[in-house]
Design a protein around this motif. Structure first.
Motif, PDB file in Angstrom:
ATOM      1  N   PHE A 191      -3.306   9.211   1.890  1.00 44.31           N
ATOM      2  CA  PHE A 191      -2.428   8.109   2.382  1.00 44.31           C
ATOM      3  C   PHE A 191      -2.768   7.750   3.699  1.00 44.31           C
ATOM      4  O   PHE A 191      -2.769   6.502   4.215  1.00 44.31           O
ATOM      5  CB  PHE A 191      -1.018   8.842   2.252  1.00 44.31           C
ATOM      6  N   ARG A 192      -3.274   8.678   4.502  1.00 47.27           N
ATOM      7  CA  ARG A 192      -3.503   8.438   6.200  1.00 47.27           C
ATOM      8  C   ARG A 192      -4.649   7.656   5.954  1.00 47.27           C
ATOM      9  O   ARG A 192      -4.761   6.786   6.892  1.00 47.27           O
ATOM     10  CB  ARG A 192      -3.605   9.824   6.687  1.00 47.27           C
ATOM     11  N   HIS A 193      -5.696   7.999   5.278  1.00 46.63           N
ATOM     12  CA  HIS A 193      -6.774   7.103   5.212  1.00 46.63           C
ATOM     13  C   HIS A 193      -6.574   5.794   5.072  1.00 46.63           C
ATOM     14  O   HIS A 193      -7.177   4.813   5.713  1.00 46.63           O
ATOM     15  CB  HIS A 193      -7.859   7.594   4.276  1.00 46.63           C
ATOM     16  N   GLY A 194      -5.654   5.307   3.858  1.00 45.35           N
ATOM     17  CA  GLY A 194      -5.705   4.049   3.656  1.00 45.35           C
ATOM     18  C   GLY A 194      -4.775   3.512   4.664  1.00 45.35           C
ATOM     19  O   GLY A 194      -5.143   2.125   4.970  1.00 45.35           O
ATOM     20  N   VAL A 195      -3.888   3.905   5.002  1.00 46.19           N
ATOM     21  CA  VAL A 195      -3.100   3.486   6.473  1.00 46.19           C
ATOM     22  C   VAL A 195      -4.344   3.131   7.606  1.00 46.19           C
ATOM     23  O   VAL A 195      -3.972   2.007   8.192  1.00 46.19           O
ATOM     24  CB  VAL A 195      -2.141   4.466   6.991  1.00 46.19           C
ATOM     25  N   TYR A 214       0.916  -1.152  -0.006  1.00 40.67           N
ATOM     26  CA  TYR A 214       0.093   0.160   0.147  1.00 40.67           C
ATOM     27  C   TYR A 214       1.034   1.178  -0.011  1.00 40.67           C
ATOM     28  O   TYR A 214       0.611   2.256  -0.809  1.00 40.67           O
ATOM     29  CB  TYR A 214      -1.009  -0.186   1.172  1.00 40.67           C
ATOM     30  N   THR A 215       1.816   1.311   0.879  1.00 41.75           N
ATOM     31  CA  THR A 215       2.720   2.463   0.939  1.00 41.75           C
ATOM     32  C   THR A 215       3.485   2.631  -0.211  1.00 41.75           C
ATOM     33  O   THR A 215       3.531   3.911  -0.835  1.00 41.75           O
ATOM     34  CB  THR A 215       3.725   2.365   2.284  1.00 41.75           C
ATOM     35  N   VAL A 216       4.274   1.803  -0.821  1.00 45.48           N
ATOM     36  CA  VAL A 216       4.833   2.022  -2.149  1.00 45.48           C
ATOM     37  C   VAL A 216       3.772   2.477  -3.184  1.00 45.48           C
ATOM     38  O   VAL A 216       4.065   3.223  -3.955  1.00 45.48           O
ATOM     39  CB  VAL A 216       5.566   0.587  -2.504  1.00 45.48           C
ATOM     40  N   GLY A 217       2.690   1.731  -3.400  1.00 42.13           N
ATOM     41  CA  GLY A 217       1.812   2.224  -4.537  1.00 42.13           C
ATOM     42  C   GLY A 217       1.274   3.696  -4.287  1.00 42.13           C
ATOM     43  O   GLY A 217       1.091   4.476  -5.412  1.00 42.13           O
ATOM     44  N   MET A 218       0.889   4.120  -2.779  1.00 43.02           N
ATOM     45  CA  MET A 218       0.340   5.334  -2.823  1.00 43.02           C
ATOM     46  C   MET A 218       1.637   6.430  -3.085  1.00 43.02           C
ATOM     47  O   MET A 218       1.066   7.497  -3.514  1.00 43.02           O
ATOM     48  CB  MET A 218      -0.203   5.521  -1.400  1.00 43.02           C
ATOM     49  N   ILE A 219       2.849   6.059  -2.777  1.00 48.38           N
ATOM     50  CA  ILE A 219       3.926   7.159  -2.936  1.00 48.38           C
ATOM     51  C   ILE A 219       3.952   7.054  -4.279  1.00 48.38           C
ATOM     52  O   ILE A 219       4.320   8.054  -4.873  1.00 48.38           O
ATOM     53  CB  ILE A 219       5.143   6.649  -2.079  1.00 48.38           C
ATOM     54  N   MET A 220       4.107   6.053  -5.166  1.00 45.65           N
ATOM     55  CA  MET A 220       4.376   6.212  -6.681  1.00 45.65           C
ATOM     56  C   MET A 220       3.396   7.048  -7.374  1.00 45.65           C
ATOM     57  O   MET A 220       3.509   7.905  -7.990  1.00 45.65           O
ATOM     58  CB  MET A 220       4.371   4.556  -7.236  1.00 45.65           C
ATOM     59  N   ARG A 221       2.233   6.774  -6.812  1.00 48.70           N
ATOM     60  CA  ARG A 221       0.982   7.557  -7.288  1.00 48.70           C
ATOM     61  C   ARG A 221       1.237   9.049  -7.053  1.00 48.70           C
ATOM     62  O   ARG A 221       1.069   9.971  -8.003  1.00 48.70           O
ATOM     63  CB  ARG A 221      -0.434   7.270  -6.801  1.00 48.70           C
ATOM     64  N   ALA A 226     -17.759  11.811  -8.709  1.00 41.20           N
ATOM     65  CA  ALA A 226     -16.973  12.810  -9.581  1.00 41.20           C
ATOM     66  C   ALA A 226     -16.301  13.903  -8.888  1.00 41.20           C
ATOM     67  O   ALA A 226     -14.822  14.310  -8.699  1.00 41.20           O
ATOM     68  CB  ALA A 226     -17.595  13.637 -10.816  1.00 41.20           C
ATOM     69  N   PRO A 227     -16.889  14.712  -7.766  1.00 46.59           N
ATOM     70  CA  PRO A 227     -16.368  15.826  -6.958  1.00 46.59           C
ATOM     71  C   PRO A 227     -15.279  15.059  -6.101  1.00 46.59           C
ATOM     72  O   PRO A 227     -14.526  15.912  -5.817  1.00 46.59           O
ATOM     73  CB  PRO A 227     -17.564  16.240  -6.194  1.00 46.59           C
ATOM     74  N   TYR A 228     -15.277  13.870  -5.878  1.00 48.42           N
ATOM     75  CA  TYR A 228     -14.000  13.376  -4.966  1.00 48.42           C
ATOM     76  C   TYR A 228     -13.031  12.711  -5.757  1.00 48.42           C
ATOM     77  O   TYR A 228     -12.019  12.762  -5.465  1.00 48.42           O
ATOM     78  CB  TYR A 228     -14.681  12.247  -3.966  1.00 48.42           C
ATOM     79  N   LEU A 229     -13.604  11.895  -7.021  1.00 48.86           N
ATOM     80  CA  LEU A 229     -12.482  11.556  -7.690  1.00 48.86           C
ATOM     81  C   LEU A 229     -11.649  12.500  -8.563  1.00 48.86           C
ATOM     82  O   LEU A 229     -10.451  12.281  -8.733  1.00 48.86           O
ATOM     83  CB  LEU A 229     -13.367  10.583  -8.848  1.00 48.86           C
ATOM     84  N   ALA A 230     -12.098  13.682  -8.595  1.00 44.95           N
ATOM     85  CA  ALA A 230     -11.341  14.815  -9.428  1.00 44.95           C
ATOM     86  C   ALA A 230     -10.307  15.435  -8.409  1.00 44.95           C
ATOM     87  O   ALA A 230      -9.501  16.067  -9.066  1.00 44.95           O
ATOM     88  CB  ALA A 230     -12.504  15.739  -9.783  1.00 44.95           C
ATOM     89  N   VAL A 231     -10.458  15.196  -7.169  1.00 51.99           N
ATOM     90  CA  VAL A 231      -9.545  15.826  -6.265  1.00 51.99           C
ATOM     91  C   VAL A 231      -8.166  14.628  -5.862  1.00 51.99           C
ATOM     92  O   VAL A 231      -8.814  13.614  -5.420  1.00 51.99           O
ATOM     93  CB  VAL A 231     -10.210  16.302  -4.847  1.00 51.99           C
ATOM     94  N   SER A 232      -7.272  15.206  -5.821  1.00 49.64           N
ATOM     95  CA  SER A 232      -6.043  14.510  -5.358  1.00 49.64           C
ATOM     96  C   SER A 232      -5.469  15.172  -3.771  1.00 49.64           C
ATOM     97  O   SER A 232      -4.696  16.060  -4.018  1.00 49.64           O
ATOM     98  CB  SER A 232      -4.989  14.358  -6.235  1.00 49.64           C
TER      99      SER A 232
END
Length: 231
Positions: free
Chosen positions: A203-207, A149-156, A191-197
């Motif tokens: 990262f914190r939510h996934g952890v 998870y950590t590697v994938g999110m950092i690469m993103r 869409a309003p949430y997908l469109a935002v990074s």
């Protein structure tokens, strides 16, 4: 003014450590795709062939850079607190190091390594869950799940993986319109949430999802995560 290309005698005292450090500085500045031994030799003011006195080839040099980067990750906080706090600290330390070296850290994420620094990172992660009484096999599965998870999110976040969202407000509005234009109700609602990074929040939510899931699996309470600051 730096003298370039004048032979190996131009840089007395050149060592492997200095070569690796110079390579890291170049890659941090220009990115790994533009890196070459010839360019590095020019930066150091030596002939390219003289670098082979210190590293056997480019791959070995890149491995050395990755090892230095891994060795620079500060896992001090990953040995403190509860297992849930240690898991957060380990992931956060890895991400912080990646953001400090946003161009060069992709070498850590994409190159297999058996270096002492890599093994220390793994040892630190494995040592983070003693309260759970996991078998060695289960422990490896847990650590690899967190690492994946950590590697994938950092690469993103570093731009090395596909992302739908945007960061700039103007781009976000365009992405919302583009996603909604597909006409799918599921996509339109999201869409309003997908469109935002928001890389840090995601990262914190996934952890937290990983920690909560592990707590549920082993039958221990989830601590609810750190309190979000009021806005």
């Amino acid at each position: 003014m730096k003298v370039r290309g004048g032979g190996r005698g131009r840089r007395p005292g050149l060592t492997r450590e200095k070569v690796v450090d110079a390579a890291l500085e170049m890659i941090d500045r220009d990115g790994p795709d533009s890196f070459s031994l010839r360019k590095l030799a020019g930066e150091l003011g030596v002939e390219a062939m003289s670098l082979y006195n210190h590293v056997p080839n480019k791959d070995a040099l890149l491995d050395g850079v990755a090892e230095v980067l891994l060795g620079g990750v500060d896992f001090a906080g990953a040995g403190l607190g509860t297992w849930q706090e240690r898991a957060r600290a380990h992931a956060a330390a890895f991400r912080a190091a990646a953001l400090r070296h946003s161009k060069a850290f992709t070498l850590v994420l994409t190159r297999p390594t058996q270096s002492p620094a890599a093994l220390e990172s793994i040892r630190c992660a494995l040592a983070g869950f003693p309260e759970l009484g996991l078998s060695p096999r289960e422990l490896v599965h847990v650590v690899r799940s967190f690492a994946g998870y950590t590697v994938g999110m950092i690469m993103r976040e570093l731009g090395s993986a596909i992302t739908v969202g945007a960061v700039e407000p103007g781009q976000v509005e365009r992405r919302i319109d583009e996603i909604a234009a597909v006409g799918d109700p599921v996509l339109t609602a999201a869409a309003p949430y997908l469109a935002v990074s928001d890389h840090e929040a995601e990262f914190r939510h996934g952890v937290e999802l990983l920690i909560a899931g592990l707590a549920a699996r082993v039958g221990v309470p989830y601590d609810g995560g750190p309190q979000e600051p009021h806005r």
